[in-house]
Scaffold this motif. Structure first.
Motif, PDB file in Angstrom:
ATOM      1  N   ALA A 144       0.959  -1.070   0.089  1.00  0.00           N
ATOM      2  CA  ALA A 144      -0.292  -0.008  -0.026  1.00  0.00           C
ATOM      3  C   ALA A 144       0.869   1.212  -0.008  1.00  0.00           C
ATOM      4  O   ALA A 144       1.123   1.683   1.134  1.00  0.00           O
ATOM      5  CB  ALA A 144      -0.868   0.126   1.187  1.00  0.00           C
ATOM      6  N   CYS A 149      -1.516   3.884  -0.225  1.00  0.00           N
ATOM      7  CA  CYS A 149      -1.362   3.982   1.220  1.00  0.00           C
ATOM      8  C   CYS A 149      -2.542   5.229   1.698  1.00  0.00           C
ATOM      9  O   CYS A 149      -3.368   5.295   2.598  1.00  0.00           O
ATOM     10  CB  CYS A 149      -0.032   4.694   1.730  1.00  0.00           C
ATOM     11  SG  CYS A 149      -0.029   4.917   3.444  1.00  0.00           S
ATOM     12  N   PHE A 166       3.204  -0.261   4.169  1.00  0.00           N
ATOM     13  CA  PHE A 166       2.620   0.980   3.865  1.00  0.00           C
ATOM     14  C   PHE A 166       3.823   1.921   3.719  1.00  0.00           C
ATOM     15  O   PHE A 166       4.715   1.911   4.428  1.00  0.00           O
ATOM     16  CB  PHE A 166       1.815   1.625   5.301  1.00  0.00           C
ATOM     17  CG  PHE A 166       0.689   0.801   5.367  1.00  0.00           C
ATOM     18  CD1 PHE A 166      -0.567   0.946   4.904  1.00  0.00           C
ATOM     19  CD2 PHE A 166       0.720  -0.279   6.438  1.00  0.00           C
ATOM     20  CE1 PHE A 166      -1.481   0.181   5.252  1.00  0.00           C
ATOM     21  CE2 PHE A 166      -0.247  -1.395   6.643  1.00  0.00           C
ATOM     22  CZ  PHE A 166      -1.471  -0.943   6.084  1.00  0.00           C
ATOM     23  N   GLN A 168       5.069   6.217   1.606  1.00  0.00           N
ATOM     24  CA  GLN A 168       4.842   7.428   0.660  1.00  0.00           C
ATOM     25  C   GLN A 168       6.017   7.799  -0.006  1.00  0.00           C
ATOM     26  O   GLN A 168       6.813   8.517   0.337  1.00  0.00           O
ATOM     27  CB  GLN A 168       4.359   8.497   1.528  1.00  0.00           C
ATOM     28  CG  GLN A 168       2.831   8.158   2.187  1.00  0.00           C
ATOM     29  CD  GLN A 168       1.909   8.130   1.491  1.00  0.00           C
ATOM     30  OE1 GLN A 168       0.764   7.813   2.010  1.00  0.00           O
ATOM     31  NE2 GLN A 168       1.806   8.655   0.219  1.00  0.00           N
ATOM     32  N   ASN A 204       9.234   2.596   5.000  1.00  0.00           N
ATOM     33  CA  ASN A 204       8.074   1.860   4.861  1.00  0.00           C
ATOM     34  C   ASN A 204       7.606   1.271   6.334  1.00  0.00           C
ATOM     35  O   ASN A 204       8.474   0.820   6.962  1.00  0.00           O
ATOM     36  CB  ASN A 204       7.922   0.749   3.762  1.00  0.00           C
ATOM     37  CG  ASN A 204       8.177   1.484   2.395  1.00  0.00           C
ATOM     38  OD1 ASN A 204       7.869   2.635   2.096  1.00  0.00           O
ATOM     39  ND2 ASN A 204       8.685   0.738   1.578  1.00  0.00           N
TER      40      ASN A 204
END
Length: 297
Positions: A144, A149, A166, A168, A204
């Protein structure tokens, strides 16, 4: 691959409990008038009804469920269909065991210009899902990342499979999160961890870390994840829907307005529910030591 969304804060004027109750009743009646059927012609998602729960499965396996614009349009359509279906009380969104969504479709966006993205409000349609009244649970297995995410964080509850990841990583592409990552992530995991994740693009969270930081509610064995999410959604779907939907809105208000305003919204919603048949049924059932039978009225 990553994607993003800009989620506008929507602040409505405070009003009396009678007005809120009347507005909710009107909206509920209008939704009853809609005959909602599932569209079986989706290209990028699968939909299925499990009791009172609507299940949406992202279905671009070769692209690790990269969130192209058309996929998100289909997600919005499915969500609106379930939201208008009075037989559905909650919704689950999931992907595959390998990837919930590995991000936005970079091939789709790489040649965009500032003027194009600004004039066409690129990713703006992602914000439509935050207007869904019914609770949405994200069941996240695998990756994700980026927009994946952010999609999970736009849901109301996140359950993670044991191998969920997860992150970004948008900074590595010369951009930043654009679908709420810089706003929602900091509220979930705190400023320092959000800064580290977003500014490096390298950090992450595994499922256990996400649970410890409060990003997810529960970690579940991979094979049991969707069933567990559907089970929780079923519990919610059997509650009084006016109460459920007002509770969701009240919680979301806490991210948008000062504490004093949020407390007033909560109190108005609470007072308004005394105008429903479900409040009478729920409290009478408690006094009579029996299970309540809610009619969503």
């Amino acid at each position: 691959m990553l994607r993003t969304l800009i989620s506008p804060s929507i602040t409505r004027p405070l009003t009396s409990n009678k007005v809120v109750a009347r507005a909710f009743s009107t909206a509920y009646i209008q939704r009853q008038a809609v005959t909602a059927t599932e569209d079986k012609s989706y290209t990028h998602i699968l939909t299925e009804t499990k009791g009172k729960v609507g299940l949406i499965t992202l279905n671009r396996p070769k692209a690790l469920n990269a969130l192209c614009s058309d996929l998100f349009t289909e997600v919005n359509q499915a969500l609106k269909t379930y939201d208008s279906n009075d037989n559905i009380g909650a919704i689950v969104i999931t992907g595959s065991k390998k990837a919930f969504a590995a991000g936005a479709d970079i091939k789709e966006m790489k040649d965009n210009t500032f003027v194009d993205t600004y004039k066409n409000n690129f990713l703006g349609h992602w914000a439509e899902m935050i207007e869904i009244k019914k609770p949405i649970i994200a069941a996240v297995n695998g990756y994700a990342l980026g927009g994946g995410c952010e999609l999970a964080m736009m849901c109301d509850i996140i359950y993670a499979g044991e191998k969920a990841v997860f992150g970004q990583p948008e900074i590595k592409l010369g951009v930043i999160p654009g679908a709420g990552g810089s706003q929602r992530l900091v509220k979930a995991v705190g400023k320092s961890k959000a800064m580290e994740m977003i500014l490096t693009g390298n950090v992450n969270l595994n499922a256990s870390e996400a649970l410890n930081l409060g990003l997810v509610s529960k970690v579940v064995p991979i094979d049991d994840l969707v069933d567990e999410a559907v089970k929780t959604a079923g519990v919610i779907a059997n509650m009084s829907q006016p109460s459920v939907q007002m509770a969701k809105e009240a919680i979301n208000k806490s991210f948008e307005v000062p504490l004093s305003a949020g407390l007033r919204w909560e109190r108005i919603f609470f007072q308004s529910l005394f105008g429903t048949a479900d409040q009478k049924e729920g409290m009478n059932a408690f006094a009579e030591k029996r299970a309540a039978t809610f009619t969503n009225k």
